[in-house]
Design a protein around this motif. Sequence first.
Motif, PDB file in Angstrom:
ATOM      1  N   ASN A 132       1.757  -3.506 -10.088  1.00 17.27           N
ATOM      2  CA  ASN A 132       1.969  -3.431 -11.526  1.00 17.27           C
ATOM      3  C   ASN A 132       2.605  -4.470 -12.319  1.00 17.27           C
ATOM      4  OD1 ASN A 132       0.691  -0.525 -11.605  1.00 17.27           O
ATOM      5  ND2 ASN A 132       2.472  -0.307 -10.460  1.00 17.27           N
ATOM      6  N   GLN A 133       1.954  -5.472 -12.903  1.00 16.27           N
ATOM      7  CA  GLN A 133       2.591  -6.725 -13.475  1.00 16.27           C
ATOM      8  C   GLN A 133       2.676  -6.715 -15.134  1.00 16.27           C
ATOM      9  OE1 GLN A 133      -0.107  -9.323 -10.715  1.00 16.27           O
ATOM     10  NE2 GLN A 133       1.818 -10.562 -10.824  1.00 16.27           N
ATOM     11  N   ILE A 134       3.826  -6.597 -15.506  1.00 15.57           N
ATOM     12  CA  ILE A 134       4.096  -6.685 -16.945  1.00 15.57           C
ATOM     13  C   ILE A 134       4.662  -8.057 -17.676  1.00 15.57           C
ATOM     14  CG2 ILE A 134       5.370  -5.545 -18.697  1.00 15.57           C
ATOM     15  CD1 ILE A 134       5.824  -3.127 -16.801  1.00 15.57           C
ATOM     16  N   ASN A 135       3.878  -8.471 -18.574  1.00 13.53           N
ATOM     17  CA  ASN A 135       4.282  -9.723 -19.344  1.00 13.53           C
ATOM     18  C   ASN A 135       4.961  -9.175 -20.756  1.00 13.53           C
ATOM     19  OD1 ASN A 135       3.494 -12.341 -19.199  1.00 13.53           O
ATOM     20  ND2 ASN A 135       1.329 -12.005 -19.301  1.00 13.53           N
ATOM     21  N   ILE A 136       6.332  -9.970 -20.628  1.00 20.10           N
ATOM     22  CA  ILE A 136       7.019  -9.272 -21.573  1.00 20.10           C
ATOM     23  C   ILE A 136       6.539 -10.094 -22.855  1.00 20.10           C
ATOM     24  CG2 ILE A 136       9.206  -9.350 -20.323  1.00 20.10           C
ATOM     25  CD1 ILE A 136      10.132 -11.994 -21.792  1.00 20.10           C
ATOM     26  N   ASN A 137       6.846  -9.168 -24.168  1.00 19.26           N
ATOM     27  CA  ASN A 137       6.440  -9.751 -25.453  1.00 19.26           C
ATOM     28  C   ASN A 137       7.443  -9.714 -26.230  1.00 19.26           C
ATOM     29  OD1 ASN A 137       5.143  -9.982 -27.983  1.00 19.26           O
ATOM     30  ND2 ASN A 137       3.050  -9.066 -27.307  1.00 19.26           N
ATOM     31  N   SER A 165       0.963  -1.207  -0.246  1.00 18.25           N
ATOM     32  CA  SER A 165      -0.042  -0.248  -0.145  1.00 18.25           C
ATOM     33  C   SER A 165       0.720   1.149  -0.023  1.00 18.25           C
ATOM     34  CB  SER A 165      -0.969  -0.047   1.153  1.00 18.25           C
ATOM     35  OG  SER A 165      -0.152  -0.054   2.370  1.00 18.25           O
ATOM     36  N   LYS A 166       1.969   1.125   0.397  1.00 19.90           N
ATOM     37  CA  LYS A 166       3.052   2.399   0.444  1.00 19.90           C
ATOM     38  C   LYS A 166       4.090   2.469  -0.530  1.00 19.90           C
ATOM     39  CE  LYS A 166       2.121   3.083   5.383  1.00 19.90           C
ATOM     40  NZ  LYS A 166       2.657   3.126   6.906  1.00 19.90           N
ATOM     41  N   LEU A 167       4.013   1.447  -1.302  1.00 20.91           N
ATOM     42  CA  LEU A 167       5.244   1.339  -2.323  1.00 20.91           C
ATOM     43  C   LEU A 167       4.631   1.199  -3.603  1.00 20.91           C
ATOM     44  CD1 LEU A 167       7.359  -1.373  -0.434  1.00 20.91           C
ATOM     45  CD2 LEU A 167       7.849   0.890  -0.530  1.00 20.91           C
ATOM     46  N   ASN A 168       5.367   1.843  -4.602  1.00 21.29           N
ATOM     47  CA  ASN A 168       5.186   1.746  -5.995  1.00 21.29           C
ATOM     48  C   ASN A 168       5.872   0.454  -6.589  1.00 21.29           C
ATOM     49  OD1 ASN A 168       4.757   1.937  -8.882  1.00 21.29           O
ATOM     50  ND2 ASN A 168       5.942   3.671  -9.216  1.00 21.29           N
ATOM     51  N   ILE A 169       5.355  -0.632  -6.899  1.00 21.06           N
ATOM     52  CA  ILE A 169       5.904  -1.881  -7.064  1.00 21.06           C
ATOM     53  C   ILE A 169       5.634  -2.145  -8.648  1.00 21.06           C
ATOM     54  CG2 ILE A 169       6.336  -4.088  -6.642  1.00 21.06           C
ATOM     55  CD1 ILE A 169       5.638  -3.698  -3.581  1.00 21.06           C
ATOM     56  N   SER A 170       6.663  -2.644  -9.358  1.00 15.82           N
ATOM     57  CA  SER A 170       6.424  -3.168 -10.695  1.00 15.82           C
ATOM     58  C   SER A 170       6.971  -4.599 -10.907  1.00 15.82           C
ATOM     59  CB  SER A 170       6.831  -2.027 -11.792  1.00 15.82           C
ATOM     60  OG  SER A 170       6.090  -0.970 -11.642  1.00 15.82           O
ATOM     61  N   THR A 171       6.554  -5.538 -11.578  1.00 15.57           N
ATOM     62  CA  THR A 171       7.061  -6.609 -12.115  1.00 15.57           C
ATOM     63  C   THR A 171       7.287  -6.744 -13.526  1.00 15.57           C
ATOM     64  OG1 THR A 171       5.341  -8.223 -12.408  1.00 15.57           O
ATOM     65  CG2 THR A 171       5.894  -7.722 -10.009  1.00 15.57           C
ATOM     66  N   ILE A 172       8.232  -7.402 -13.946  1.00 20.32           N
ATOM     67  CA  ILE A 172       8.378  -7.731 -15.518  1.00 20.32           C
ATOM     68  C   ILE A 172       8.616  -9.218 -15.588  1.00 20.32           C
ATOM     69  CG2 ILE A 172       9.915  -7.230 -17.505  1.00 20.32           C
ATOM     70  CD1 ILE A 172      10.995  -4.809 -15.863  1.00 20.32           C
ATOM     71  N   GLU A 173       7.617  -9.897 -15.845  1.00 16.35           N
ATOM     72  CA  GLU A 173       7.860 -11.382 -16.130  1.00 16.35           C
ATOM     73  C   GLU A 173       7.450 -12.144 -17.223  1.00 16.35           C
ATOM     74  OE1 GLU A 173       5.193 -12.623 -12.314  1.00 16.35           O
ATOM     75  OE2 GLU A 173       4.746 -10.631 -12.405  1.00 16.35           O
ATOM     76  N   ASP A 174       7.946 -13.233 -17.335  1.00 13.63           N
ATOM     77  CA  ASP A 174       7.502 -14.322 -18.491  1.00 13.63           C
ATOM     78  C   ASP A 174       7.348 -15.677 -18.125  1.00 13.63           C
ATOM     79  OD1 ASP A 174       7.565 -14.838 -21.229  1.00 13.63           O
ATOM     80  OD2 ASP A 174       9.927 -15.281 -21.209  1.00 13.63           O
ATOM     81  N   PRO A 175       5.916 -15.689 -18.049  1.00 21.35           N
ATOM     82  CA  PRO A 175       4.847 -14.936 -18.211  1.00 21.35           C
ATOM     83  C   PRO A 175       4.378 -14.684 -16.606  1.00 21.35           C
ATOM     84  CG  PRO A 175       4.205 -17.332 -18.098  1.00 21.35           C
ATOM     85  CD  PRO A 175       5.523 -17.159 -18.014  1.00 21.35           C
ATOM     86  N   VAL A 176       3.532 -13.762 -16.448  1.00 25.16           N
ATOM     87  CA  VAL A 176       2.959 -13.506 -15.318  1.00 25.16           C
ATOM     88  C   VAL A 176       2.129 -14.722 -14.796  1.00 25.16           C
ATOM     89  CG1 VAL A 176       1.244 -11.941 -13.985  1.00 25.16           C
ATOM     90  CG2 VAL A 176       2.974 -10.923 -15.548  1.00 25.16           C
ATOM     91  N   GLU A 177       2.742 -15.044 -13.672  1.00 20.66           N
ATOM     92  CA  GLU A 177       2.173 -16.730 -13.220  1.00 20.66           C
ATOM     93  C   GLU A 177       0.997 -16.296 -12.509  1.00 20.66           C
ATOM     94  OE1 GLU A 177       4.763 -19.596 -12.213  1.00 20.66           O
ATOM     95  OE2 GLU A 177       6.203 -19.166 -13.901  1.00 20.66           O
ATOM     96  N   TYR A 178       1.104 -15.374 -11.367  1.00 17.98           N
ATOM     97  CA  TYR A 178       0.091 -15.239 -10.418  1.00 17.98           C
ATOM     98  C   TYR A 178      -0.125 -13.644 -10.264  1.00 17.98           C
ATOM     99  CZ  TYR A 178       1.902 -19.827  -9.143  1.00 17.98           C
ATOM    100  OH  TYR A 178       2.151 -21.128  -9.329  1.00 17.98           O
ATOM    101  N   LYS A 179      -1.355 -13.139 -10.142  1.00 17.74           N
ATOM    102  CA  LYS A 179      -1.871 -11.739 -10.111  1.00 17.74           C
ATOM    103  C   LYS A 179      -2.044 -11.448  -8.817  1.00 17.74           C
ATOM    104  CE  LYS A 179      -4.438 -12.086 -14.601  1.00 17.74           C
ATOM    105  NZ  LYS A 179      -5.659 -11.553 -15.401  1.00 17.74           N
ATOM    106  N   ILE A 180      -1.276 -10.484  -8.348  1.00 13.80           N
ATOM    107  CA  ILE A 180      -1.283  -9.757  -7.171  1.00 13.80           C
ATOM    108  C   ILE A 180      -1.908  -8.203  -7.199  1.00 13.80           C
ATOM    109  CG2 ILE A 180      -0.072  -9.131  -4.893  1.00 13.80           C
ATOM    110  CD1 ILE A 180       2.126 -11.129  -6.213  1.00 13.80           C
ATOM    111  N   ASN A 181      -3.080  -8.155  -6.222  1.00 11.36           N
ATOM    112  CA  ASN A 181      -3.559  -6.775  -6.294  1.00 11.36           C
ATOM    113  C   ASN A 181      -2.698  -5.924  -5.816  1.00 11.36           C
ATOM    114  OD1 ASN A 181      -5.831  -7.550  -7.561  1.00 11.36           O
ATOM    115  ND2 ASN A 181      -7.039  -8.277  -5.554  1.00 11.36           N
TER     116      ASN A 181
END
Length: 467
Positions: free
Chosen positions: A262-267, A243-259
């Motif tokens: 920010n989750q990014i699927n590489i393409n 709630s207090k952090l700006n978190i981003s992920t870059i994954e291949d693929p995004v396996e589990y969604k977390i509310n």
Amino acid sequence: MENLNLLQKEIISKFKLFPFKKDNNNIYVAMTEKHSKLDIEKLRMIYNSNIIPMIVSEDKLSRLISEHSGKDTSLSEDIHFALNSYDLLIKNAVNLKATDIHIEPFNDSALIRLRIDGDLSDYKNLELNEYTNLCSKIKYMAGMDITEKRLPQDGQIIYSLDNKKYDLRISSIPTINGEKLALRILYKDYKINNMIELGFSTNQVELLKNILNSSNGLIIIAGPTGSGKTTTMYSLINELDISKLNISTIEDPVEYKINGINQININMKAGLTFSAGLRSVLRQDPDVVIIGEIRDRDTAEIAIRASVTGHKILSTIHTNDAMGVILRLMDLGIDRHLIVEALTGIVCQRLVKKLCNNCKVTYNANKEEKQLLYLPEAQNLVLYKPKGCIYCNGSGYSGRTSINEVIHFNSKIKEILIEGEGIYKIREQLKVFLDNSIVSCCKKLVVSGTTSLEEYIKYKNQIYGEI
């Protein structure tokens, strides 16, 4: 007794067991200890009923089958279809908690195998026409070109079962006998476990929390393929105050969604690689960046520089131990001094199979076994070993847990890494700073009856051969 309605000739012939009674939604089946949980799951799907196994001797089972061999037990078409359908394959794989399905063609037949608890086991043999139809159906549902069989392809299927969704990642490769298909099952209802549930000790959890509390730096989860790195990564993310952090992920693929993150699927086809995604995310004022894997120099260089300029970076690398992480980054062209400055912590791990609680048996350890565990010969030591039953598919094991080692890169360790002359000498010096090595973690699991001595020996030889 509704014997006549249950004595389908093909089922008895195929599974070598005897369904003998139906009671409400339960079907009682005579079988031996050699039958597997997989057999039970197949019957459950065929009958759409609970299967109650009744263990009998092989002689008793043979007599039951022989006594009713002359009955009219023809198999209905709908059951024949169910035995060979794609749906039944997926349902059984999910019920068995399989992570992968392999469909492999050979000269005159094909084989389906399931990966359960890290091991592959045979599921079903297919005739070539069945194999061809199954591959075409899977490729069509996955949005793949069913006419293209000369080149590798990738696809995806969202599969629904009992109001739950499962993400199936499909890949095909051409072999000399035809297309081999691999299906990776991602469980959408996956529950993120805390560190203790994953197998980390209390001391290791405290050390990990101290590492995560660092304002910046690079945290690496290391281990070979299939060692649970991604699971540990998600558990570490769960320890952060989202709630207090700006978190981003870059994954291949995004396996589990977390509310909340920010989750990014590489393409790759669109040019969205790990390095391109990382460059873009760093322009978004991030506090924490999670990189699914450091694979190339460009990604490593950006991650290292970001971690020394105020960002907290988490990623994974395919190596066998902590020193392997540093060597891998050096192989990618990163200066050792910069690596040491950036690193905050390394977690090395593997997965070890757990003994089945329904069938594991005790025995008194002998002199040689005590020596392997570095325990006094005079100590009375009771260990456990696998047996195999219907609940563990005859393997003697059920489920896996992690064995880990954690290094917090304090000033003393950084000094060793900067001034150390030889790689092997540095490895020896780093052992002092390991909080419970992988081998000692595995030893504790053997003594507690969680795993077997065979598993301990396997990992002990691997680790000591590497360090």
